[in-house]
Write a protein that holds these residues in place. Structure first.
Motif, PDB file in Angstrom:
ATOM      1  N   ALA A  40       0.825  -1.212   0.000  1.00 38.58           N
ATOM      2  CA  ALA A  40       0.000   0.000   0.000  1.00 38.58           C
ATOM      3  C   ALA A  40       0.856   1.258   0.000  1.00 38.58           C
ATOM      4  CB  ALA A  40      -0.924   0.000   1.216  1.00 38.58           C
ATOM      5  N   GLU A  41       2.021   1.198   0.646  1.00 35.81           N
ATOM      6  CA  GLU A  41       2.902   2.364   0.727  1.00 35.81           C
ATOM      7  C   GLU A  41       3.869   2.461  -0.443  1.00 35.81           C
ATOM      8  OE1 GLU A  41       4.785   1.918   4.473  1.00 35.81           O
ATOM      9  OE2 GLU A  41       3.019   2.515   5.643  1.00 35.81           O
ATOM     10  N   GLY A  42       3.834   1.482  -1.354  1.00 38.45           N
ATOM     11  CA  GLY A  42       4.695   1.519  -2.520  1.00 38.45           C
ATOM     12  C   GLY A  42       6.074   0.948  -2.300  1.00 38.45           C
ATOM     13  N   ASP A  43       6.329   0.310  -1.149  1.00 33.97           N
ATOM     14  CA  ASP A  43       7.644  -0.275  -0.875  1.00 33.97           C
ATOM     15  C   ASP A  43       7.784  -1.682  -1.441  1.00 33.97           C
ATOM     16  OD1 ASP A  43       8.404   1.997   0.518  1.00 33.97           O
ATOM     17  OD2 ASP A  43       7.560   1.268   2.391  1.00 33.97           O
ATOM     18  N   ALA A  44       6.716  -2.280  -1.893  1.00 30.29           N
ATOM     19  CA  ALA A  44       6.733  -3.586  -2.554  1.00 30.29           C
ATOM     20  C   ALA A  44       5.641  -3.581  -3.608  1.00 30.29           C
ATOM     21  CB  ALA A  44       6.522  -4.723  -1.556  1.00 30.29           C
ATOM     22  N   ASP A  45       5.769  -4.471  -4.604  1.00 30.53           N
ATOM     23  CA  ASP A  45       4.805  -4.486  -5.706  1.00 30.53           C
ATOM     24  C   ASP A  45       3.670  -5.472  -5.487  1.00 30.53           C
ATOM     25  OD1 ASP A  45       6.303  -2.591  -7.212  1.00 30.53           O
ATOM     26  OD2 ASP A  45       7.705  -4.178  -7.726  1.00 30.53           O
ATOM     27  N   MET A  75       0.768  13.590  -0.873  1.00 30.87           N
ATOM     28  CA  MET A  75      -0.638  13.626  -1.283  1.00 30.87           C
ATOM     29  C   MET A  75      -1.098  12.275  -1.811  1.00 30.87           C
ATOM     30  SD  MET A  75      -1.460  17.397  -2.848  1.00 30.87           S
ATOM     31  CE  MET A  75      -0.485  17.199  -4.332  1.00 30.87           C
ATOM     32  N   LEU A  76      -0.214  11.550  -2.482  1.00 34.59           N
ATOM     33  CA  LEU A  76      -0.592  10.218  -2.970  1.00 34.59           C
ATOM     34  C   LEU A  76      -0.863   9.274  -1.809  1.00 34.59           C
ATOM     35  CD1 LEU A  76      -0.959   8.276  -5.334  1.00 34.59           C
ATOM     36  CD2 LEU A  76       1.491   7.811  -5.249  1.00 34.59           C
ATOM     37  N   ASN A  77      -0.082   9.380  -0.745  1.00 36.71           N
ATOM     38  CA  ASN A  77      -0.284   8.501   0.416  1.00 36.71           C
ATOM     39  C   ASN A  77      -1.659   8.693   1.044  1.00 36.71           C
ATOM     40  OD1 ASN A  77       2.204   7.253   0.206  1.00 36.71           O
ATOM     41  ND2 ASN A  77       3.200   8.598   1.678  1.00 36.71           N
ATOM     42  N   VAL A  78      -2.059   9.951   1.207  1.00 33.18           N
ATOM     43  CA  VAL A  78      -3.306  10.209   1.928  1.00 33.18           C
ATOM     44  C   VAL A  78      -4.524  10.270   1.013  1.00 33.18           C
ATOM     45  CG1 VAL A  78      -2.141  11.385   3.811  1.00 33.18           C
ATOM     46  CG2 VAL A  78      -2.906  12.715   1.852  1.00 33.18           C
ATOM     47  N   MET A  79      -4.340  10.589  -0.263  1.00 36.98           N
ATOM     48  CA  MET A  79      -5.478  10.707  -1.175  1.00 36.98           C
ATOM     49  C   MET A  79      -5.653   9.487  -2.064  1.00 36.98           C
ATOM     50  SD  MET A  79      -5.042  14.698  -2.344  1.00 36.98           S
ATOM     51  CE  MET A  79      -6.364  14.555  -3.536  1.00 36.98           C
ATOM     52  N   GLY A  80      -4.576   8.785  -2.371  1.00 35.98           N
ATOM     53  CA  GLY A  80      -4.673   7.643  -3.272  1.00 35.98           C
ATOM     54  C   GLY A  80      -4.546   6.315  -2.574  1.00 35.98           C
ATOM     55  N   ARG A  81      -3.533   6.189  -1.719  1.00 34.22           N
ATOM     56  CA  ARG A  81      -3.288   4.910  -1.064  1.00 34.22           C
ATOM     57  C   ARG A  81      -4.105   4.708   0.196  1.00 34.22           C
ATOM     58  NH1 ARG A  81       3.087   5.916  -2.153  1.00 34.22           N
ATOM     59  NH2 ARG A  81       3.231   4.841  -4.171  1.00 34.22           N
ATOM     60  N   GLY A 116     -10.689   4.320  -8.389  1.00 33.63           N
ATOM     61  CA  GLY A 116     -10.214   4.324  -9.763  1.00 33.63           C
ATOM     62  C   GLY A 116      -8.866   4.996  -9.892  1.00 33.63           C
ATOM     63  N   ALA A 117      -8.385   5.058 -11.130  1.00 33.86           N
ATOM     64  CA  ALA A 117      -7.067   5.646 -11.377  1.00 33.86           C
ATOM     65  C   ALA A 117      -7.027   7.135 -11.052  1.00 33.86           C
ATOM     66  CB  ALA A 117      -6.678   5.423 -12.836  1.00 33.86           C
ATOM     67  N   VAL A 118      -8.194   7.783 -11.030  1.00 36.84           N
ATOM     68  CA  VAL A 118      -8.221   9.222 -10.735  1.00 36.84           C
ATOM     69  C   VAL A 118      -7.661   9.504  -9.343  1.00 36.84           C
ATOM     70  CG1 VAL A 118     -10.566   9.193  -9.784  1.00 36.84           C
ATOM     71  CG2 VAL A 118      -9.689  11.277 -10.863  1.00 36.84           C
ATOM     72  N   GLN A 119      -7.735   8.525  -8.423  1.00 39.20           N
ATOM     73  CA  GLN A 119      -7.195   8.707  -7.078  1.00 39.20           C
ATOM     74  C   GLN A 119      -5.688   8.951  -7.103  1.00 39.20           C
ATOM     75  OE1 GLN A 119     -10.854   8.207  -5.294  1.00 39.20           O
ATOM     76  NE2 GLN A 119      -8.985   8.433  -4.109  1.00 39.20           N
ATOM     77  N   PHE A 120      -5.041   8.459  -8.155  1.00 42.43           N
ATOM     78  CA  PHE A 120      -3.589   8.462  -8.161  1.00 42.43           C
ATOM     79  C   PHE A 120      -2.994   9.547  -9.057  1.00 42.43           C
ATOM     80  CE2 PHE A 120      -5.240   4.222  -7.368  1.00 42.43           C
ATOM     81  CZ  PHE A 120      -4.709   3.987  -6.107  1.00 42.43           C
ATOM     82  N   PHE A 121      -3.694   9.947 -10.137  1.00 38.87           N
ATOM     83  CA  PHE A 121      -3.094  10.992 -10.962  1.00 38.87           C
ATOM     84  C   PHE A 121      -3.596  12.386 -10.594  1.00 38.87           C
ATOM     85  CE2 PHE A 121      -6.507   9.401 -13.897  1.00 38.87           C
ATOM     86  CZ  PHE A 121      -7.286  10.537 -13.958  1.00 38.87           C
ATOM     87  N   THR A 122      -4.664  12.507  -9.805  1.00 39.85           N
ATOM     88  CA  THR A 122      -5.098  13.834  -9.363  1.00 39.85           C
ATOM     89  C   THR A 122      -4.043  14.521  -8.484  1.00 39.85           C
ATOM     90  OG1 THR A 122      -7.455  13.278  -9.497  1.00 39.85           O
ATOM     91  CG2 THR A 122      -6.843  15.108  -8.062  1.00 39.85           C
ATOM     92  N   PRO A 123      -3.479  13.849  -7.462  1.00 38.69           N
ATOM     93  CA  PRO A 123      -2.447  14.520  -6.649  1.00 38.69           C
ATOM     94  C   PRO A 123      -1.218  14.933  -7.447  1.00 38.69           C
ATOM     95  CG  PRO A 123      -3.256  12.557  -5.537  1.00 38.69           C
ATOM     96  CD  PRO A 123      -3.808  12.518  -6.931  1.00 38.69           C
TER      97      PRO A 123
END
Length: 344
Positions: A80-85, A304-310, A145-152
């Motif tokens: 979830a934090e992006g430290d592993a795939d 912002m990705l951590n709190v808005m996307g992940r 959706g993907a909008v969670q990740f490219f909006t920030p």
């Protein structure tokens, strides 16, 4: 004519340096890019994965890095934090892969690679019905959706451009037109004038944040604000302060609007690409990933990705928030030391 062209810094930048900058960035990111390496955390016994690694050897380990993890919750948190795939576990003949949609390219690579491993395991058991299957699960809410990740990331790029350009151009314009000397002689203290400029920039940035979130939350786009999304507000404030400080440094150094604009472009464009606003840097060379830590946009995007996307808690954005405030403080000190009242 040639001498005039060489002396025109704006034309020289747009003709030579601007395209060269894109060449360096894109060649560095994509020129030597191969299949991205997948980082997998294995929880418990997973014979299908272990046997595949044993059979393929280096041919598979070049694209798959397997790490043992005993704590399932901690492993899922790393994804979830992006430290592993992905987190991989096996239940009977079913290989379960938990992945994140924060990076759609890497998510597709994870599913394709693990799918091929399962197929190879079935081929190894030739003469029998397929024994193994793959089940994939997202670590995030399935409705996101993907909008969670490219909006920030797009919002961060917009704030960086406005902050650096606005501060540098304003300071140079005030100096070249003699406004700084007039302001120095005015009854208002100089700190109040610059403080008002900062307050206005922060207010505009918060308005921009509200507009971005409002538009992205429309049913057509589907952005969902949940968890600690409100941490985006202090992150935006800290990010704007950092961008303004960089712009003030450029404005304090530059003597003309043309030189200020050229230097600002040389800062903003690499920061947009290396800050992760347009594409992830997982496949970029190590030196480029290291260089990206110099730019404050990387920390704003990550926070912002951590709190808005992940969907992570407020604490996940604290390191980025502190880093942005530190950059703002250092930039302000440098700008004050370089400050000049006139162009002489």
């Amino acid at each position: 004519m040639f001498a005039g062209f060489v002396r025109d810094r704006g034309a020289l930048f747009l003709t030579v340096l601007f395209p060269l900058l894109f060449l360096v960035v894109f060649a560095g990111v994509f020129g030597h890019q191969s299949t991205p390496r997948v980082r997998v955390v294995q929880v418990g016994a997973a014979p299908v994965l272990e046997q595949a690694v044993g059979r393929a050897g280096r041919a598979l380990t070049d694209t798959l890095a397997v790490e043992r993890g005993g704590d399932r919750a901690a492993a899922l948190r790393k994804v979830a934090e992006g430290d592993a795939d992905a987190v991989v576990e096996q239940h009977g003949n079913v290989l379960v892969a938990h992945y994140s949609v924060a990076d759609p390219v890497k998510a597709g690579t994870v599913r394709g690679l693990l799918g091929s491993i399962v197929q190879s395991a079935d081929v190894a058991a030739s003469g029998r019905e397929p024994r193994f299957s793959l089940r994939v699960q997202r670590v995030e809410d399935e409705s996101l959706g993907a909008v969670q990740f490219f909006t920030p990331s797009l919002l961060g790029w917009a704030l960086a451009s406005a902050g650096v350009f606005g501060a540098s151009q304003t300071l140079v314009t005030w100096r070249t037109r003699g406004l700084l000397r007039r302001l120095r002689l005015s009854p208002a203290p100089i700190w109040a004038l610059f403080g008002a400029r900062v307050v206005v920039s922060v207010a505009v940035a918060l308005l921009q944040l509200a507009v971005f979130l409002g538009v992205a939350s429309l049913p057509f786009f589907g952005l969902r604000l949940q968890g600690a999304w409100w941490m985006a507000v202090p992150l935006v404030v800290a990010g704007v302060l950092a961008f303004l400080a960089i712009g003030m440094v450029i404005g304090a150094w530059a003597r003309t609007q043309e030189s200020a604009q050229t230097v600002t472009q040389l800062v903003v464009l690499p920061m947009a690409f290396l800050g992760g606003s347009f594409f992830p840097l997982d496949g970029a060379p190590g030196w480029m990933r290291t260089l990206s830590h110099v730019f404050p946009l990387r920390y704003l995007n990550e926070g912002m990705l951590n709190v808005m996307g992940r969907g992570l808690g407020a604490g996940s954005a604290v390191p980025q928030l502190v880093t942005l405030l530190g950059i703002a403080a250092v930039g302000a000190v440098v700008a004050v030391r370089m400050f000049r009242w006139d162009a002489s």
